[in-house]
Design an enzyme around this catalytic site. Structure first.
Site, mmCIF file in Angstrom:
data_model
loop_
_atom_site.group_PDB
_atom_site.id
_atom_site.type_symbol
_atom_site.label_atom_id
_atom_site.label_comp_id
_atom_site.label_asym_id
_atom_site.label_seq_id
_atom_site.Cartn_x
_atom_site.Cartn_y
_atom_site.Cartn_z
ATOM 1 N N LYS A 266 -14.020 47.536 -15.452
ATOM 2 C CA LYS A 266 -12.674 48.096 -15.521
ATOM 3 C C LYS A 266 -12.426 49.025 -14.333
ATOM 4 C CE LYS A 266 -12.383 48.313 -20.599
ATOM 5 N NZ LYS A 266 -11.154 47.541 -20.811
ATOM 6 N N ARG A 340 -13.681 40.134 -28.983
ATOM 7 C CA ARG A 340 -13.569 38.885 -29.751
ATOM 8 C C ARG A 340 -14.931 38.214 -29.921
ATOM 9 N NH1 ARG A 340 -9.317 36.914 -25.400
ATOM 10 N NH2 ARG A 340 -9.056 39.180 -25.489
#
Length: 489
Positions: A266, A340
């Protein structure tokens, strides 16, 4: 751990109001007759309450609070005049209580609520808003009086009505504490230990360690934690409150205690906020505590996948293929789409082991949901209209914003992989929906399922009506109400 206020419920005795120390809060309608408590304070202050009401009549809104500092004729340091009529909504009553909490500061409070029909909701709002996370500050702070006296005409009745609301507030605080903690404190091990402590409330807790997860074939979840020294874990919490052995509701939470993005790193700006990427697991934990404290007559199992997503020589790479517990192979296109991968294995395990009557998963899953819904609503996805509508009704009743978004084959097709059964991202278009469709792949055809993307509501930069900036505890109240509405017997 931040404690919820201690409330003492006493019968209305007007003569004691003038001798109360700290702050005194009274309810005043914008128009109409004053109640007996307000009339008493008005007499003691020689008409100050009425004069203030007349001055604010054109601008005052429900829930507004105006303070009279060091009122003549009383020993209190302030009188908080709360504009709230007898006829009001639950939300208005809770907002009024929250306004009292913000005015209270560190002082003790006498809340003179009389015979207001929503006194218990006022107490709930007061409890929820009276929160501050300062465990890591070393400066001396003023002593905080953690007790509130609630003066009402029927104290036993109001205390009984308030009890389940205060139990839920304790669950909300548990969630907020977890989400607010820095990642060097709330490691996967520390998180698991705090959940094990729920045994003291009657929750059965199991911790599945990495060797067990590998044996089960949880390749998706384990791939996320490959680059971290913190061991990946799954914690299973059982609340068996029903009299029978009916199938439980399963609550599943993403617990990424810190998310660097992994090899798909990130940007540095704002990465410190990723201490809240375990928000879904935090909500599941808070909901389980709330259900236990209020002795919910339902069977509920909470499962959380605890991992840390770090870059290192052993971290999962973009382009790797991992195998889920279900057996599906997953091409990892972006290691920052890791939640996920955690959820798909825990959801499959929940269904295989518990055969749930319904399943709700919660995750700070996508930044895309913030672009679509901001910080006002969580994204809601479901394969079952009745189940979904039940949750939306529960969330609305608790004042927790939630908005349903679609699913569909066209979105699922964005996840087709050239080399595996599925890839973990589907591109920028409809990013929240394709993430939900990824999870949908791991839901049994007969299992009612709701996915809640809480990235925008789990932790916020400004105050909300019921919480200071930071962790909100969003979802604990809605889930508790959903259980009460649909699963309690």
């Amino acid at each position: 751990m931040v404690e919820v206020l201690k409330f003492t419920f006493v019968e209305t005795v007007l003569d004691t109001i003038g001798q109360a120390e700290g702050r005194v809060a009274i309810l005043v309608p914008i128009e109409g007759n004053l109640g007996q408590e307000a009339r008493r304070v008005n007499r003691l202050t020689k008409g100050a309450v009425e004069r203030m009401r007349e001055a604010k009549a054109e601008t005052a809104k429900l829930g507004d609070v105006v303070s009279l500092a060091w009122p003549a004729g009383m020993t209190a340091e302030a009188v908080d005049v709360v504009f709230l009529p007898r006829q009001c909504s639950i939300e208005e009553a809770r907002n009024a209580g929250a306004a009292m909490a913000k005015k209270r500061g560190a002082a003790g409070l006498l809340a003179a609520l009389g015979n207001h029909p929503k006194a218990a909701e006022i107490v709930a709002g007061l409890a929820l808003r009276d929160y501050g996370f300062d465990q890591h500050k070393t400066a001396d702070a003023a002593a905080d009086a953690r007790e509130v006296t609630v003066m009402v005409s029927k104290p036993a009745e109001v205390e009984t009505a308030a009890a389940p609301r205060l139990a839920v507030a304790k669950g909300v605080f548990f969630t907020r504490d977890l989400v607010n903690e820095p990642a060097n404190v709330l490691t996967t091990t520390e998180f698991a230990d705090r959940l094990v402590a729920l045994k003291s409330y009657g929750v059965d807790v199991e911790v599945l360690e990495e060797d067990k997860l590998a044996e089960l074939g949880m390749g998706g979840l384990l791939s996320v934690g490959e680059g971290s020294d913190s061991p990946s874990k799954v914690v299973v919490m059982h609340w068996n409150g029903a009299e029978d052995s009916s199938a439980p509701l399963a609550l599943v939470g993403k617990g990424v205690v810190f998310d660097t993005g992994g090899i798909s790193l990130k940007p540095a700006a704002g990465m410190e906020d990723m201490t809240m990427d375990m928000g879904g697991a935090g909500v599941v934990a808070g909901a389980m505590k709330a259900l236990a404290l209020r002795k919910a007559k339902a069977n509920v199992v909470g499962l959380v996948g605890l991992v840390e997503n770090m870059p290192s020589g052993s971290a999962t790479r973009p382009g790797d293929v991992v195998t889920s517990m279900k057996g599906d192979t997953i091409e990892v296109i972006n290691t920052d789409a890791e939640g996920r991968l955690v959820l798909c294995d825990v959801m499959h395990y929940a269904q295989e082991r518990f055969k749930p009557a319904g399943m709700v998963d919660l995750a700070t899953l996508t930044g895309a949901v913030i672009i679509g819904l901001g910080h006002e609503n969580a994204g809601v996805f479901s394969n079952d209209d009745a189940f979904c509508n039940g949750f939306l009704k529960a969330a609305a009743a608790e004042g927790e914003g939630a908005w349903r978004l679609p699913l569909g084959k066209g979105y699922a097709d964005q996840l087709k992989s050239r080399i595996a059964d599925v890839k973990n991202v589907g591109g920028r278009p409809a990013g929240s929906i394709t993430a939900a469709e990824f999870l949908n792949r791991f839901v049994g055809k007969d299992v009612p399922w709701i996915h809640l993307d809480i990235a925008g509501v789990a932790s916020v930069k400004g105050d909300t009506p019921m919480a200071p900036k930071g962790a909100t505890g969003w979802g604990v109240m809605a889930l508790s109400r959903l259980v009460a509405d649909k699963f309690e017997v």
